[in-house]
Design a protein around this motif. Structure first.
Motif, PDB file in Angstrom:
ATOM      1  N   PRO A   1       6.387  40.178 -31.771  1.00 31.51           N
ATOM      2  CA  PRO A   1       6.970  41.389 -32.350  1.00 31.51           C
ATOM      3  C   PRO A   1       6.020  42.054 -33.357  1.00 31.51           C
ATOM      4  O   PRO A   1       5.210  41.377 -33.996  1.00 31.51           O
ATOM      5  N   ILE A   2       6.159  43.350 -33.478  1.00 31.24           N
ATOM      6  CA  ILE A   2       5.400  44.107 -34.477  1.00 31.24           C
ATOM      7  C   ILE A   2       6.385  44.967 -35.268  1.00 31.24           C
ATOM      8  O   ILE A   2       7.126  45.760 -34.681  1.00 31.24           O
ATOM      9  N   VAL A   3       6.410  44.734 -36.561  1.00 32.72           N
ATOM     10  CA  VAL A   3       7.330  45.468 -37.443  1.00 32.72           C
ATOM     11  C   VAL A   3       6.487  46.290 -38.419  1.00 32.72           C
ATOM     12  O   VAL A   3       5.666  45.731 -39.155  1.00 32.72           O
ATOM     13  N   VAL A   4       6.671  47.584 -38.383  1.00 29.87           N
ATOM     14  CA  VAL A   4       5.873  48.469 -39.241  1.00 29.87           C
ATOM     15  C   VAL A   4       6.814  49.317 -40.080  1.00 29.87           C
ATOM     16  O   VAL A   4       7.745  49.944 -39.563  1.00 29.87           O
ATOM     17  N   GLY A   5       6.555  49.335 -41.376  1.00 31.99           N
ATOM     18  CA  GLY A   5       7.292  50.222 -42.267  1.00 31.99           C
ATOM     19  C   GLY A   5       6.634  51.587 -42.258  1.00 31.99           C
ATOM     20  O   GLY A   5       5.421  51.687 -42.453  1.00 31.99           O
ATOM     21  N   ASN A   6       7.392  52.614 -41.983  1.00 28.85           N
ATOM     22  CA  ASN A   6       6.875  53.979 -42.027  1.00 28.85           C
ATOM     23  C   ASN A   6       7.323  54.592 -43.351  1.00 28.85           C
ATOM     24  O   ASN A   6       8.487  54.925 -43.520  1.00 28.85           O
ATOM     25  N   TRP A   7       6.378  54.733 -44.259  1.00 31.49           N
ATOM     26  CA  TRP A   7       6.741  55.191 -45.600  1.00 31.49           C
ATOM     27  C   TRP A   7       7.002  56.689 -45.672  1.00 31.49           C
ATOM     28  O   TRP A   7       7.504  57.185 -46.671  1.00 31.49           O
ATOM     29  N   LYS A   8       6.571  57.428 -44.649  1.00 28.25           N
ATOM     30  CA  LYS A   8       6.760  58.888 -44.671  1.00 28.25           C
ATOM     31  C   LYS A   8       6.100  59.453 -45.935  1.00 28.25           C
ATOM     32  O   LYS A   8       5.035  58.978 -46.314  1.00 28.25           O
ATOM     33  N   MET A   9       6.688  60.437 -46.622  1.00 28.77           N
ATOM     34  CA  MET A   9       6.027  61.002 -47.816  1.00 28.77           C
ATOM     35  C   MET A   9       6.584  60.329 -49.073  1.00 28.77           C
ATOM     36  O   MET A   9       7.250  60.941 -49.903  1.00 28.77           O
ATOM     37  N   ASN A  10       6.325  59.040 -49.153  1.00 29.32           N
ATOM     38  CA  ASN A  10       6.798  58.250 -50.285  1.00 29.32           C
ATOM     39  C   ASN A  10       5.674  57.353 -50.785  1.00 29.32           C
ATOM     40  O   ASN A  10       4.851  56.901 -49.992  1.00 29.32           O
ATOM     41  N   LYS A  11       5.678  57.093 -52.056  1.00 27.80           N
ATOM     42  CA  LYS A  11       4.825  56.155 -52.783  1.00 27.80           C
ATOM     43  C   LYS A  11       3.466  56.740 -53.163  1.00 27.80           C
ATOM     44  O   LYS A  11       2.757  57.333 -52.355  1.00 27.80           O
ATOM     45  N   THR A  12       3.133  56.496 -54.428  1.00 24.92           N
ATOM     46  CA  THR A  12       1.820  56.843 -54.971  1.00 24.92           C
ATOM     47  C   THR A  12       0.852  55.689 -54.716  1.00 24.92           C
ATOM     48  O   THR A  12       1.245  54.620 -54.228  1.00 24.92           O
ATOM     49  N   ILE A  13      -0.395  55.898 -55.104  1.00 23.49           N
ATOM     50  CA  ILE A  13      -1.387  54.821 -54.976  1.00 23.49           C
ATOM     51  C   ILE A  13      -0.963  53.608 -55.820  1.00 23.49           C
ATOM     52  O   ILE A  13      -1.011  52.464 -55.353  1.00 23.49           O
ATOM     53  N   ALA A  14      -0.532  53.873 -57.042  1.00 25.40           N
ATOM     54  CA  ALA A  14      -0.120  52.759 -57.919  1.00 25.40           C
ATOM     55  C   ALA A  14       1.049  51.994 -57.294  1.00 25.40           C
ATOM     56  O   ALA A  14       1.092  50.755 -57.324  1.00 25.40           O
ATOM     57  N   GLU A  15       1.985  52.735 -56.729  1.00 25.28           N
ATOM     58  CA  GLU A  15       3.140  52.063 -56.096  1.00 25.28           C
ATOM     59  C   GLU A  15       2.709  51.284 -54.849  1.00 25.28           C
ATOM     60  O   GLU A  15       3.263  50.220 -54.546  1.00 25.28           O
ATOM     61  N   THR A  16       1.718  51.800 -54.157  1.00 32.40           N
ATOM     62  CA  THR A  16       1.202  51.090 -52.980  1.00 32.40           C
ATOM     63  C   THR A  16       0.577  49.770 -53.393  1.00 32.40           C
ATOM     64  O   THR A  16       0.815  48.722 -52.767  1.00 32.40           O
ATOM     65  N   LYS A  17      -0.223  49.818 -54.469  1.00 33.99           N
ATOM     66  CA  LYS A  17      -0.859  48.578 -54.956  1.00 33.99           C
ATOM     67  C   LYS A  17       0.194  47.548 -55.352  1.00 33.99           C
ATOM     68  O   LYS A  17       0.067  46.350 -55.053  1.00 33.99           O
ATOM     69  N   ALA A  18       1.231  48.006 -56.018  1.00 39.45           N
ATOM     70  CA  ALA A  18       2.286  47.081 -56.449  1.00 39.45           C
ATOM     71  C   ALA A  18       2.989  46.472 -55.238  1.00 39.45           C
ATOM     72  O   ALA A  18       3.297  45.271 -55.221  1.00 39.45           O
ATOM     73  N   PHE A  19       3.226  47.293 -54.217  1.00 41.75           N
ATOM     74  CA  PHE A  19       3.891  46.800 -53.008  1.00 41.75           C
ATOM     75  C   PHE A  19       3.033  45.726 -52.328  1.00 41.75           C
ATOM     76  O   PHE A  19       3.528  44.645 -51.966  1.00 41.75           O
TER      77      PHE A  19
ATOM     78  N   TRP B   1       3.206  42.202 -39.185  1.00 37.51           N
ATOM     79  CA  TRP B   1       3.871  43.029 -40.195  1.00 37.51           C
ATOM     80  C   TRP B   1       2.930  44.129 -40.660  1.00 37.51           C
ATOM     81  O   TRP B   1       1.751  43.866 -40.890  1.00 37.51           O
ATOM     82  N   GLY B   2       3.453  45.324 -40.813  1.00 39.84           N
ATOM     83  CA  GLY B   2       2.569  46.412 -41.220  1.00 39.84           C
ATOM     84  C   GLY B   2       3.276  47.487 -42.019  1.00 39.84           C
ATOM     85  O   GLY B   2       4.506  47.482 -42.191  1.00 39.84           O
ATOM     86  N   ILE B   3       2.446  48.404 -42.544  1.00 44.29           N
ATOM     87  CA  ILE B   3       2.965  49.596 -43.226  1.00 44.29           C
ATOM     88  C   ILE B   3       2.140  50.799 -42.768  1.00 44.29           C
ATOM     89  O   ILE B   3       0.934  50.702 -42.576  1.00 44.29           O
ATOM     90  N   ALA B   4       2.830  51.911 -42.590  1.00 42.57           N
ATOM     91  CA  ALA B   4       2.167  53.189 -42.342  1.00 42.57           C
ATOM     92  C   ALA B   4       2.370  54.026 -43.590  1.00 42.57           C
ATOM     93  O   ALA B   4       3.518  54.211 -44.039  1.00 42.57           O
TER      94      ALA B   4
ATOM     95  N   LYS C   1      -4.520  41.672 -47.219  1.00 43.52           N
ATOM     96  CA  LYS C   1      -5.254  40.787 -46.307  1.00 43.52           C
ATOM     97  C   LYS C   1      -4.501  40.577 -45.003  1.00 43.52           C
ATOM     98  O   LYS C   1      -5.083  40.234 -43.975  1.00 43.52           O
ATOM     99  N   HIS C   2      -3.182  40.742 -45.043  1.00 42.59           N
ATOM    100  CA  HIS C   2      -2.377  40.384 -43.881  1.00 42.59           C
ATOM    101  C   HIS C   2      -1.672  41.570 -43.239  1.00 42.59           C
ATOM    102  O   HIS C   2      -1.481  41.587 -42.025  1.00 42.59           O
ATOM    103  N   LEU C   3      -1.245  42.518 -44.038  1.00 45.95           N
ATOM    104  CA  LEU C   3      -0.488  43.643 -43.481  1.00 45.95           C
ATOM    105  C   LEU C   3      -1.369  44.497 -42.571  1.00 45.95           C
ATOM    106  O   LEU C   3      -2.512  44.811 -42.923  1.00 45.95           O
ATOM    107  N   ILE C   4      -0.843  44.886 -41.428  1.00 43.63           N
ATOM    108  CA  ILE C   4      -1.453  45.954 -40.627  1.00 43.63           C
ATOM    109  C   ILE C   4      -1.259  47.249 -41.406  1.00 43.63           C
ATOM    110  O   ILE C   4      -0.187  47.488 -41.974  1.00 43.63           O
ATOM    111  N   VAL C   5      -2.293  48.062 -41.446  1.00 38.35           N
ATOM    112  CA  VAL C   5      -2.192  49.343 -42.150  1.00 38.35           C
ATOM    113  C   VAL C   5      -2.392  50.480 -41.144  1.00 38.35           C
ATOM    114  O   VAL C   5      -3.385  50.510 -40.416  1.00 38.35           O
TER     115      VAL C   5
END
Ligand SMILES: O=C[C@H](O)COP(=O)(O)O
Length: 248
Positions: A5-23, A37-40, A53-57
């Motif tokens: 399985p491949i699960v990707v979070g689609n953030w759409k127009m959400n999160k700043t750079i700082a929030e991305t780092k925290a996530f 596991w990934g995030i777009a 290191k692990h998340l697909i981007v």
């Protein structure tokens, strides 16, 4: 053959750079091997996301031309330069608000694959089309158009996301039965185009109000090989609850 399985979070127009780092700091070390596991993310967040290191981007879109006078656009080469080798294409919000068509989605598919970027191509019907019983026809048209001129050997690098528009951000998840029916149908369309062996290798995601408490049963369906998740992917605890749900 088993499809991971491949699960990707689609953030759409959400999160700043700082929030991305925290996530990334909160989530990247807590994934499991039950899925890829990934995030777009928005373009500006991609370099911060790539610290994982692990998340697909993945990007959320890219242009179909190499370069040129396309104000506001981002090319495949620009994504590759920062190590991004996944992108969503043809999301219904791009089709609705940004003039994306089956033709431009196809051009982007070809451009992505030519540049070593794996596309997650979105298809799905509107509520009116669903009510009119047109779901299969709509997704078939979109899949056939998206894969025009895509070489058979490239098909397994692609992921198809079935996202009924009426289920996006509405809290109205398609039932497991509906999601399985359409994902199974999409696989049969890929089989018509490329043969069963190739179709069996393609991962097909469901997207539309997927939540930590629904993801496991959706992914248990035989033709659902992952999820494209909007709202429930934004908060660290909710993302990790989906990870934990697949651990049970
Ligand atoms: O790409 C993701 C989908 O649009 C689903 O969004 P949602 O999970 O917020 O309904």
């Amino acid at each position: 053959m088993a499809r991971k399985p491949i699960v990707v979070g689609n953030w759409k127009m959400n999160k700043t750079i700082a929030e991305t780092k925290a996530f990334v700091a909160a989530v990247d070390d807590k994934l499991n091997d039950k899925a890829d596991w990934g995030i777009a993310t928005p373009y500006l967040d991609l370099p911060a996301a790539k610290e994982a290191k692990h998340l697909i981007v993945a990007a959320e879109d890219m242009h179909f031309k190499d370069s040129g006078a396309y104000t506001g656009a981002v090319s495949a080469a620009m994504l590759k330069e920062i190590g991004v080798d996944w992108t969503i294409l043809g999301h219904s919000e791009r089709r609705q608000y940004f003039g994306e068509t089956d033709e431009t989605v196809n051009l982007k598919m070809l451009q992505a694959l030519k540049n070593g970027i794996n596309p997650i191509v979105c298809v799905g019907e509107s509520e009116a089309q669903y009510d009119a019983g047109e779901t299969h026809d709509v997704v078939k048209t979109q899949v056939v158009a998206a894969y025009k001129d895509v070489a058979k050997e490239d098909v397994e690098k692609t992921v198809i996301a079935y996202e009924p528009i009426w289920a996006i951000g509405t809290g109205k998840t398609a039932t497991n039965e509906i999601a399985q029916d359409v994902c199974g149908y999409i696989r049969s369309v890929v089989a018509e185009l490329y043969g069963q062996e190739t179709a069996d290798k393609v991962r097909i995601q469901y997207g539309g109000s997927v939540k930590p408490n629904t993801i496991k049963e959706l992914l248990a369906q035989p033709d659902i090989d992952g999820a494209l998740v909007g709202g429930a992917s934004l908060k660290e605890d909710s993302y990790l609850a989906m990870v934990a749900a697949l651990d049970d």
